[in-house]
Design a protein around this motif. Structure first.
Motif, short mmCIF file in Angstrom:
data_model
loop_
_atom_site.label_atom_id
_atom_site.label_comp_id
_atom_site.label_asym_id
_atom_site.label_seq_id
_atom_site.Cartn_x
_atom_site.Cartn_y
_atom_site.Cartn_z
N MET A 43 4.72 7.72 -24.88
CA MET A 43 3.65 8.79 -24.35
C MET A 43 2.51 8.11 -24.59
SD MET A 43 5.07 12.34 -25.79
CE MET A 43 4.10 13.39 -24.71
N GLU A 44 1.50 8.61 -23.68
CA GLU A 44 0.17 8.36 -23.93
C GLU A 44 -0.46 8.54 -25.11
OE1 GLU A 44 -4.06 9.73 -21.60
OE2 GLU A 44 -2.12 10.40 -20.97
N GLY A 45 -0.98 7.61 -25.90
CA GLY A 45 -1.66 7.74 -27.12
C GLY A 45 -0.68 7.01 -28.21
N ASP A 46 0.32 6.63 -27.83
CA ASP A 46 1.24 6.12 -28.81
C ASP A 46 0.97 4.52 -29.03
OD1 ASP A 46 2.82 8.26 -29.09
OD2 ASP A 46 4.64 7.68 -27.95
N THR A 47 1.39 4.06 -30.08
CA THR A 47 1.15 2.65 -30.11
C THR A 47 2.50 1.96 -30.07
OG1 THR A 47 1.38 3.04 -32.52
CG2 THR A 47 -1.01 2.99 -31.63
N THR A 48 2.44 0.93 -29.41
CA THR A 48 3.87 0.08 -29.20
C THR A 48 3.54 -1.23 -29.26
OG1 THR A 48 5.69 -0.21 -27.67
CG2 THR A 48 3.68 0.35 -26.71
N ARG A 49 4.42 -1.81 -29.93
CA ARG A 49 4.50 -3.30 -30.00
C ARG A 49 5.80 -4.19 -29.35
NH1 ARG A 49 2.57 -1.13 -34.88
NH2 ARG A 49 0.67 -2.16 -35.48
N THR A 50 6.25 -3.22 -28.57
CA THR A 50 7.36 -3.72 -27.62
C THR A 50 7.26 -3.68 -26.17
OG1 THR A 50 8.76 -1.53 -27.76
CG2 THR A 50 9.12 -3.09 -29.46
N VAL A 51 7.93 -4.58 -25.48
CA VAL A 51 7.80 -4.29 -24.02
C VAL A 51 9.30 -4.08 -23.67
CG1 VAL A 51 6.04 -5.63 -23.46
CG2 VAL A 51 8.21 -6.81 -23.63
N GLY A 52 9.58 -3.79 -22.61
CA GLY A 52 10.99 -3.31 -22.13
C GLY A 52 11.49 -3.68 -20.60
N ILE A 53 12.66 -4.12 -20.56
CA ILE A 53 13.33 -4.43 -19.32
C ILE A 53 14.35 -3.44 -19.01
CG2 ILE A 53 14.71 -6.01 -18.08
CD1 ILE A 53 13.51 -8.26 -19.85
N ALA A 54 14.45 -2.71 -17.90
CA ALA A 54 15.29 -1.61 -17.60
C ALA A 54 16.54 -2.16 -17.28
CB ALA A 54 14.97 -0.85 -16.27
N LEU A 55 17.63 -1.95 -18.13
CA LEU A 55 19.20 -2.40 -17.76
C LEU A 55 19.85 -1.36 -16.98
CD1 LEU A 55 19.94 -3.28 -21.46
CD2 LEU A 55 18.98 -4.69 -19.64
N SER A 56 19.65 -0.17 -16.73
CA SER A 56 20.05 0.94 -15.84
C SER A 56 19.27 2.04 -15.58
CB SER A 56 21.38 1.02 -16.31
OG SER A 56 21.58 1.99 -17.40
N GLY A 57 19.38 2.84 -14.77
CA GLY A 57 18.64 3.74 -14.66
C GLY A 57 17.07 3.76 -13.92
N ARG A 58 16.42 4.81 -14.14
CA ARG A 58 14.96 4.57 -13.17
C ARG A 58 13.93 5.07 -14.13
NH1 ARG A 58 12.53 7.64 -9.12
NH2 ARG A 58 14.06 9.09 -9.36
N ILE A 59 13.09 4.55 -14.29
CA ILE A 59 11.89 5.03 -15.32
C ILE A 59 10.53 5.16 -14.55
CG2 ILE A 59 10.38 4.39 -17.26
CD1 ILE A 59 12.83 2.20 -18.11
N LEU A 60 9.88 6.07 -14.77
CA LEU A 60 8.29 6.24 -14.12
C LEU A 60 7.25 6.18 -15.14
CD1 LEU A 60 9.46 9.77 -12.18
CD2 LEU A 60 9.38 7.48 -11.44
N ILE A 61 6.23 5.44 -14.59
CA ILE A 61 5.25 5.20 -15.49
C ILE A 61 4.05 6.31 -15.11
CG2 ILE A 61 3.22 3.70 -16.16
CD1 ILE A 61 6.24 2.89 -16.97
N ILE A 62 3.76 7.22 -15.71
CA ILE A 62 2.97 8.33 -15.29
C ILE A 62 1.92 8.62 -16.13
CG2 ILE A 62 5.33 9.57 -14.73
CD1 ILE A 62 5.12 11.23 -17.23
N LYS A 63 0.98 9.37 -15.64
CA LYS A 63 -0.30 9.90 -16.21
C LYS A 63 -0.59 11.35 -16.05
CE LYS A 63 -4.70 9.16 -17.89
NZ LYS A 63 -4.91 8.19 -19.25
N ASP A 64 -0.67 12.02 -16.97
CA ASP A 64 -0.61 13.61 -17.06
C ASP A 64 -2.34 13.97 -17.21
OD1 ASP A 64 1.89 14.15 -16.21
OD2 ASP A 64 2.54 14.29 -18.25
N ASP A 65 -2.82 14.77 -16.47
CA ASP A 65 -4.52 15.28 -17.01
C ASP A 65 -4.05 16.35 -17.93
OD1 ASP A 65 -4.02 17.63 -15.64
OD2 ASP A 65 -4.98 16.98 -13.86
N PHE A 66 -5.30 17.03 -18.40
CA PHE A 66 -5.40 17.85 -19.36
C PHE A 66 -4.80 19.41 -18.96
CE2 PHE A 66 -7.69 21.79 -20.79
CZ PHE A 66 -7.57 21.51 -22.24
N TRP A 67 -4.55 19.51 -17.62
CA TRP A 67 -3.95 20.79 -17.05
C TRP A 67 -2.65 20.57 -16.82
CZ3 TRP A 67 -8.89 19.09 -15.77
CH2 TRP A 67 -9.65 19.87 -16.38
#
Length: 224
Positions: A43-67
């Protein structure tokens, strides 16, 4: 992991070292993870030290505003990489976006530091992966530029025409299928879903295109 090797061999990260993928997974501290539909990989604000490769399914990179208004920045399909721009570093301590599983997804998580730090033997295979990572980042930058060009169009119709036109280039034909549903397409274009659906109906009535669910056929163009 054996059953995913064919997918990984076709991943841009392992271009040129396809025959050594299995051996490199251990070197890169890779591990598989499974995410249910509508669950967050990070989630936005998380710290992560990994990158990913999709093996199956579908992933969305998203941005939500305050509302809670959502914008879809990109979508990730099987074999594609994500999160490579958001590792926990001094200049980027937390992720500016979220990753959401649009459907049940299996992913390979790789330690980012292991990618950018060559092993003690300084092998060709590892060096090639670093070059591939730079290439991926460059292509993602071009894709983001295209996204900006799309959403900065003034009207919903102009955004739709720009997006659909780009899909014909990828499909190499006037008929194509998109993976977005209507809400996802509206979120990607940063427009109201109802207004977008009305505009699509108008464009069909004018003979510009035809569509059924997520299948489209472009028929012609008129200046707007």
């Amino acid at each position: 992991m054996e059953k995913y090797l064919d997918i990984l061999k076709h991943s841009p990260l392992f271009k040129g070292v396809e025959d050594n993928v299995a051996a490199m997974l251990s070197c890169l501290s890779a591990k598989k993870a499974v995410y249910d539909k509508n669950s967050y990989l990070f989630m936005e604000g998380d710290t992560t030290r990994t990158v990913g490769i999709a093996l199956s399914g579908r992933i969305l990179i998203i941005k939500d505003d305050f509302w809670g208004n959502r914008t879809i920045l990109s979508e990730i399909h099987s074999g594609e990489m994500f999160g490579e721009s958001f590792p926990d570093t001094a200049s980027q301590p937390s992720s500016p976006v979220s990753a959401l599983a649009a459907e049940k997804a299996e992913v390979l998580l790789i330690d980012y530091a292991k990618i950018i730090t060559t092993c003690s033997s300084n092998c060709f295979f590892h060096n090639r992966v670093i070059v591939n990572l730079i290439s991926i980042l460059t292509k993602k930058s071009v894709s983001l530029t295209h996204k900006i060009a799309c959403v900065t169009k003034k009207t919903t119709r102009e955004k739709l025409l720009f997006y659909l036109s780009s899909q014909t280039s990828q499909a190499k034909g006037k008929a194509f299928t998109i993976s977005f549903n209507r809400q996802e397409l509206a979120d990607y274009l940063a427009v109201d879903r109802s207004a977008m659906s009305n505009e699509l109906s108008k464009m069909r009535n004018e003979g510009l295109l035809d569509f059924h669910k997520n299948m489209f056929l472009l028929k012609g163009y008129r200046r707007v």
